[in-house]
Design a protein around this motif. Structure first.
Motif, PDB file in Angstrom:
ATOM      1  N   TRP A   1       0.810  -1.208   0.000  1.00 14.79           N
ATOM      2  CA  TRP A   1       0.000   0.000   0.000  1.00 14.79           C
ATOM      3  C   TRP A   1       0.851   1.269   0.000  1.00 14.79           C
ATOM      4  CZ3 TRP A   1      -4.997  -0.180  -1.054  1.00 14.79           C
ATOM      5  CH2 TRP A   1      -5.694  -1.375  -0.832  1.00 14.79           C
ATOM      6  N   LEU A   2       1.945   1.271   0.759  1.00 14.37           N
ATOM      7  CA  LEU A   2       2.745   2.483   0.915  1.00 14.37           C
ATOM      8  C   LEU A   2       3.930   2.554  -0.042  1.00 14.37           C
ATOM      9  CD1 LEU A   2       2.761   2.700   4.817  1.00 14.37           C
ATOM     10  CD2 LEU A   2       1.270   3.885   3.205  1.00 14.37           C
ATOM     11  N   GLY A   3       4.313   1.434  -0.634  1.00 15.14           N
ATOM     12  CA  GLY A   3       5.453   1.404  -1.545  1.00 15.14           C
ATOM     13  C   GLY A   3       5.339   2.373  -2.714  1.00 15.14           C
ATOM     14  N   PRO A   4       4.243   2.366  -3.459  1.00 18.11           N
ATOM     15  CA  PRO A   4       4.123   3.310  -4.576  1.00 18.11           C
ATOM     16  C   PRO A   4       4.169   4.768  -4.133  1.00 18.11           C
ATOM     17  CG  PRO A   4       2.508   1.556  -4.798  1.00 18.11           C
ATOM     18  CD  PRO A   4       3.144   1.389  -3.455  1.00 18.11           C
ATOM     19  N   LEU A   5       3.555   5.083  -3.001  1.00 19.31           N
ATOM     20  CA  LEU A   5       3.595   6.449  -2.487  1.00 19.31           C
ATOM     21  C   LEU A   5       5.034   6.848  -2.141  1.00 19.31           C
ATOM     22  CD1 LEU A   5       2.053   8.971  -1.515  1.00 19.31           C
ATOM     23  CD2 LEU A   5       1.868   7.855   0.709  1.00 19.31           C
ATOM     24  N   PHE A   6       5.767   5.945  -1.523  1.00 25.97           N
ATOM     25  CA  PHE A   6       7.163   6.205  -1.173  1.00 25.97           C
ATOM     26  C   PHE A   6       7.998   6.446  -2.432  1.00 25.97           C
ATOM     27  CE2 PHE A   6      11.458   4.490  -0.480  1.00 25.97           C
ATOM     28  CZ  PHE A   6      11.900   5.394   0.475  1.00 25.97           C
ATOM     29  N   VAL A   7       7.800   5.657  -3.464  1.00 27.82           N
ATOM     30  CA  VAL A   7       8.559   5.815  -4.711  1.00 27.82           C
ATOM     31  C   VAL A   7       8.260   7.166  -5.362  1.00 27.82           C
ATOM     32  CG1 VAL A   7       8.798   4.919  -7.070  1.00 27.82           C
ATOM     33  CG2 VAL A   7       8.807   3.348  -5.145  1.00 27.82           C
ATOM     34  N   VAL A   8       6.997   7.577  -5.374  1.00 30.70           N
ATOM     35  CA  VAL A   8       6.628   8.868  -5.961  1.00 30.70           C
ATOM     36  C   VAL A   8       7.255  10.011  -5.166  1.00 30.70           C
ATOM     37  CG1 VAL A   8       4.687  10.432  -6.366  1.00 30.70           C
ATOM     38  CG2 VAL A   8       4.524   8.052  -7.069  1.00 30.70           C
ATOM     39  N   LEU A   9       7.160   9.954  -3.845  1.00 28.26           N
ATOM     40  CA  LEU A   9       7.757  11.006  -3.020  1.00 28.26           C
ATOM     41  C   LEU A   9       9.271  11.053  -3.177  1.00 28.26           C
ATOM     42  CD1 LEU A   9       5.665  10.727   0.266  1.00 28.26           C
ATOM     43  CD2 LEU A   9       5.535  12.487  -1.494  1.00 28.26           C
ATOM     44  N   LEU A  10       9.904   9.899  -3.254  1.00 27.79           N
ATOM     45  CA  LEU A  10      11.350   9.845  -3.467  1.00 27.79           C
ATOM     46  C   LEU A  10      11.709  10.450  -4.821  1.00 27.79           C
ATOM     47  CD1 LEU A  10      14.099   8.786  -2.391  1.00 27.79           C
ATOM     48  CD2 LEU A  10      13.664   6.735  -3.737  1.00 27.79           C
ATOM     49  N   GLY A  11      10.951  10.159  -5.844  1.00 27.21           N
ATOM     50  CA  GLY A  11      11.197  10.710  -7.175  1.00 27.21           C
ATOM     51  C   GLY A  11      11.077  12.222  -7.195  1.00 27.21           C
TER      52      GLY A  11
END
Length: 158
Positions: free
Chosen positions: A107-117
């Motif tokens: 659930w949180l992985g995609p959000l983390f990747v977007v924020l990191l990007g």
């Protein structure tokens, strides 16, 4: 004659395999049939990874379809059937797993990747802005020195 027998035999073999792939389930009412269709479209086959149990031809999917049919005929609700499948096969059997510690990365992985990007993009743009500012200061100092050198050189030629 042999060719005719061969064609007849092969057509019989094909028809037997085609008829074995079709599951026929009879229900007491339309509500049960609708529930069965909905569950067979929403439960995932544990063996096939990304197919529903209605789309899969795996033996496990066939067994799951039969189990869903039996539970539907027994009057179990949709939630009871889904809970049974989760208890037996884990959260993987549903396409929408609940939010738990184990599934938090899903659930949180995609959000983390977007924020990191976005943070990398912002950091790089600020870094380039600082370089441009520093290069403008450097250019102003160098240009003044260059003008002085040119004036000095032009003064020697005259």
């Amino acid at each position: 004659m042999k060719k005719l027998l061969l064609v007849l035999f092969s057509s019989l073999l094909i028809s037997f395999t085609a008829s074995s792939a079709i599951d026929v389930f009879e229900f007491d009412n339309d509500k049960q049939e609708e529930q069965f269709k909905e569950l067979s479209q929403t439960l995932r086959c544990p063996k096939c990874q990304n197919n529903t149990i209605s789309d899969s031809n795996a033996e496990l999917a066939k067994d799951l379809r039969v189990k869903v049919y039996e539970m539907t005929k027994a009057g179990k609700s949709k939630d009871e059937i889904v809970d049974y499948m989760i208890a037996r096969y884990g959260n993987f059997v549903t396409y929408k797993p609940p939010f738990t510690v184990a599934t938090s990365i899903l659930w949180l992985g995609p959000l983390f990747v977007v924020l990191l990007g976005f943070s990398v993009i912002i950091f790089n743009s600020k870094k380039k802005t600082q370089k441009v500012t520093q290069s403008e200061e450097w250019d102003a100092k160098k240009e003044a020195r260059l003008k002085a050198l040119l004036d000095e050189k032009n003064g020697d030629k005259q």
